[in-house]
Design a protein around this motif. Structure first.
Motif, PDB file in Angstrom:
ATOM      1  N   ALA A 167      -8.553  10.362   1.899  1.00 49.43           N
ATOM      2  CA  ALA A 167      -7.850  10.024   3.101  1.00 49.43           C
ATOM      3  C   ALA A 167      -6.444   9.889   2.958  1.00 49.43           C
ATOM      4  CB  ALA A 167      -8.273   8.655   3.694  1.00 49.43           C
ATOM      5  N   PRO A 168      -5.932  11.187   2.660  1.00 48.80           N
ATOM      6  CA  PRO A 168      -4.446  11.040   2.420  1.00 48.80           C
ATOM      7  C   PRO A 168      -3.461  10.673   3.553  1.00 48.80           C
ATOM      8  CG  PRO A 168      -5.157  13.326   2.887  1.00 48.80           C
ATOM      9  CD  PRO A 168      -6.568  12.474   2.975  1.00 48.80           C
ATOM     10  N   GLY A 183       2.329  -6.234  -1.243  1.00 52.66           N
ATOM     11  CA  GLY A 183       2.218  -5.331  -2.395  1.00 52.66           C
ATOM     12  C   GLY A 183       0.951  -4.962  -2.553  1.00 52.66           C
ATOM     13  N   VAL A 184      -0.345  -5.276  -2.335  1.00 52.68           N
ATOM     14  CA  VAL A 184      -1.675  -4.967  -2.351  1.00 52.68           C
ATOM     15  C   VAL A 184      -1.730  -3.770  -1.262  1.00 52.68           C
ATOM     16  CG1 VAL A 184      -4.007  -5.046  -1.734  1.00 52.68           C
ATOM     17  CG2 VAL A 184      -2.566  -6.964  -2.717  1.00 52.68           C
ATOM     18  N   LEU A 185      -1.023  -3.865   0.016  1.00 58.16           N
ATOM     19  CA  LEU A 185      -0.769  -2.807   0.693  1.00 58.16           C
ATOM     20  C   LEU A 185      -0.050  -1.513   0.207  1.00 58.16           C
ATOM     21  CD1 LEU A 185      -0.750  -4.540   4.257  1.00 58.16           C
ATOM     22  CD2 LEU A 185      -2.778  -3.519   3.283  1.00 58.16           C
ATOM     23  N   LEU A 186       0.563  -1.799  -0.416  1.00 60.55           N
ATOM     24  CA  LEU A 186       1.827  -0.530  -1.003  1.00 60.55           C
ATOM     25  C   LEU A 186       0.958   0.039  -2.076  1.00 60.55           C
ATOM     26  CD1 LEU A 186       5.082  -2.493  -1.286  1.00 60.55           C
ATOM     27  CD2 LEU A 186       4.921  -0.493  -0.230  1.00 60.55           C
ATOM     28  N   THR A 187       0.118  -0.750  -2.901  1.00 59.63           N
ATOM     29  CA  THR A 187      -0.594   0.087  -4.132  1.00 59.63           C
ATOM     30  C   THR A 187      -1.837   0.757  -4.091  1.00 59.63           C
ATOM     31  OG1 THR A 187      -1.033  -2.193  -5.024  1.00 59.63           O
ATOM     32  CG2 THR A 187       1.112  -1.094  -5.668  1.00 59.63           C
ATOM     33  N   ALA A 188      -2.620  -0.442  -3.217  1.00 57.02           N
ATOM     34  CA  ALA A 188      -4.049   0.068  -2.931  1.00 57.02           C
ATOM     35  C   ALA A 188      -4.487   1.422  -2.629  1.00 57.02           C
ATOM     36  CB  ALA A 188      -4.874  -0.950  -2.201  1.00 57.02           C
ATOM     37  N   PRO A 189      -3.659   1.977  -1.401  1.00 58.53           N
ATOM     38  CA  PRO A 189      -3.917   3.242  -0.928  1.00 58.53           C
ATOM     39  C   PRO A 189      -4.157   4.318  -1.733  1.00 58.53           C
ATOM     40  CG  PRO A 189      -2.377   1.921   0.583  1.00 58.53           C
ATOM     41  CD  PRO A 189      -2.579   1.178  -0.704  1.00 58.53           C
ATOM     42  N   TYR A 190      -3.330   4.379  -3.108  1.00 59.43           N
ATOM     43  CA  TYR A 190      -3.219   5.266  -3.749  1.00 59.43           C
ATOM     44  C   TYR A 190      -4.656   5.564  -4.303  1.00 59.43           C
ATOM     45  CZ  TYR A 190      -2.123   8.441  -7.576  1.00 59.43           C
ATOM     46  OH  TYR A 190      -2.000   9.550  -8.571  1.00 59.43           O
ATOM     47  N   ALA A 191      -5.852   4.537  -4.414  1.00 62.25           N
ATOM     48  CA  ALA A 191      -7.277   4.569  -4.936  1.00 62.25           C
ATOM     49  C   ALA A 191      -7.721   5.622  -3.921  1.00 62.25           C
ATOM     50  CB  ALA A 191      -7.717   3.485  -4.757  1.00 62.25           C
ATOM     51  N   VAL A 192      -7.552   6.035  -2.690  1.00 58.56           N
ATOM     52  CA  VAL A 192      -8.285   6.610  -1.569  1.00 58.56           C
ATOM     53  C   VAL A 192      -7.312   7.922  -1.189  1.00 58.56           C
ATOM     54  CG1 VAL A 192      -9.534   4.685  -0.856  1.00 58.56           C
ATOM     55  CG2 VAL A 192      -7.487   5.164   0.308  1.00 58.56           C
ATOM     56  N   HIS A 193      -6.314   8.144  -1.967  1.00 63.22           N
ATOM     57  CA  HIS A 193      -5.386   9.175  -1.281  1.00 63.22           C
ATOM     58  C   HIS A 193      -6.149  10.474  -1.503  1.00 63.22           C
ATOM     59  CE1 HIS A 193      -4.630  10.201  -5.556  1.00 63.22           C
ATOM     60  NE2 HIS A 193      -4.232  11.490  -5.192  1.00 63.22           N
TER      61      HIS A 193
END
Length: 398
Positions: A65-66, A52-62
């Motif tokens: 680092a898209p 769940g963390v890996l699914l949602t946290a990447p939005y913060a750096v999209h």
């Protein structure tokens, strides 16, 4: 200046906004952990929380680092499905695709769309039997397309607004540049008018004052005549100044008179002769009626040329005016004697005239070039000075 394009309300820092969105997505995913577990699915455990963390946290750096954000999210999505957890984490992938389409280039977002569709197809394909219905596949693909279209459409809107604002700023700068240019041109015009009026009149007054001072004890009649010239010249200068101020104010309080033109050359010549300078005038052709601005420019050229002869030239000035159907040609010559025009027995060189600063020639050239004409001024081969100007009727600047 209108500052609406400069002052904008303070916005939330993009990195902070992305972090808040990522946190909101994680909260939504956690809330979905309580759904009913179907046959073949497993309940939420520690692995689900990590994914769940890996699914949602990447939005913060999209934004920064898209591709890393997309890769981590899609891999976590597939892993979440392979582990057969009951919650469906599609919202996080939809939000990330929307963000990539909004903040990235279209080509990159199209690649992200293709990768997201492939990841969803794989995630749905590995679900246990009976969990995924055809409607789930269709709704997932439609939601993916809507997320991309919404992000891309909003990006296009932002680009258009940015272009509109930039164009507005450019137009504002151009308007300011035009206003500054208009103010500068008006200042130059006023400066030319002031110079032409004041320089001619003050030159005549200086000459006559010197003459009067020189002969007041020996020839009261000549001194009285000099004072008369000073009086009439100063009155004429005051009238010109009031006329100019009336034009600038445009309040109707000052009596307005027509600006001088070539028709007033005889009066100018008569006033100049009263200073003791000999002036001959010849005119050829009638030509068409001159526009008011061009007529004034021609008059000022002759006036300034006679002023220069009075201050620096010979005892006689020759004025020639030639008019045709297309242009007016002006020529003012002097004979080049060392400043010997006299009023009675007094040479002009004895009255203490200071040499000019050359502003008269600059003003004449500017006036002529303003109307697309040609201007020449310089010493004559046989002595003396020559001023020559040609003003065409057809080429005019408003």
């Amino acid at each position: 200046m209108d500052t609406r394009w400069r002052r904008r309300p303070r916005r939330l820092d993009p990195q902070v906004a992305d972090a808040l969105v990522a946190l909101g997505l994680f909260v939504l995913l956690v809330l979905s952990f309580g759904v009913t577990v179907r046959a073949g699915q497993r309940p939420v455990d520690a692995g689900a929380w990590v994914l769940g963390v890996l699914l949602t946290a990447p939005y913060a750096v999209h934004r920064r680092a898209p591709w890393l954000a997309l890769t981590v999210t899609l891999c976590a999505l597939v892993a979440f499905s392979l582990m057969h957890y009951a919650p469906y984490p599609g919202v996080s992938a939809f939000a990330l695709l929307f963000g990539l389409a909004l903040h990235g280039r279209r080509r990159d977002s199209l690649l992200a769309l293709g990768a997201t569709v492939g990841a969803f197809c794989l995630a749905l394909a590995v679900q246990p039997a009976g969990v995924v219905a055809p409607s789930d596949v269709i709704s997932t693909l439609l939601a993916t397309a809507v997320a991309w279209l919404a992000g891309d459409n909003l990006r296009q809107r932002r680009l258009r607004w940015a272009a509109i604002e930039e164009r507005a700023r450019l137009l504002e700068r151009e308007r300011e540049d035009r206003d500054r240019a208009a103010v500068t041109a008006e200042r130059l015009r006023i400066a030319r008018e002031l110079h032409d009026v004041v320089a001619h009149s003050m030159s005549v007054i200086a000459v006559q004052a010197g003459v009067g001072s020189h002969v007041i004890a020996t020839d009261p009649t000549a001194a009285r005549a000099a004072l008369g010239v000073i009086e009439s010249t100063s009155r004429g200068a005051l009238t010109e100044m009031r006329r100019m101020l009336g034009v600038l104010r445009q309040d109707g309080e000052t009596a307005m008179h027509p600006m001088p033109g070539l028709a007033d050359i005889p009066r100018l010549v008569a006033e100049t002769r009263r200073t003791g300078l000999g002036v001959t005038v010849s005119s050829t052709g009638d030509g068409a009626h001159l526009p008011a601005g061009l007529d004034l420019a021609a008059y000022r050229v002759v006036q300034e040329a006679l002023t220069n002869v009075l201050k620096h030239g010979g005892p006689v000035a020759h004025v020639h005016i030639a008019r045709t159907e297309s242009e007016v040609e002006l020529e003012v010559l002097d004979e080049g004697s060392p400043r010997r025009p006299r009023h009675g027995d007094v040479p002009v060189s004895d009255v203490g005239l200071a040499p000019g600063a050359g502003q008269g020639l600059v003003g004449m050239r500017e006036r002529v070039e303003l109307y697309g004409g040609s201007f020449e001024a310089g010493p004559r081969p046989g002595g003396g000075f020559r001023v020559h100007a040609t003003l065409p009727y057809a080429v005019q600047t408003p």
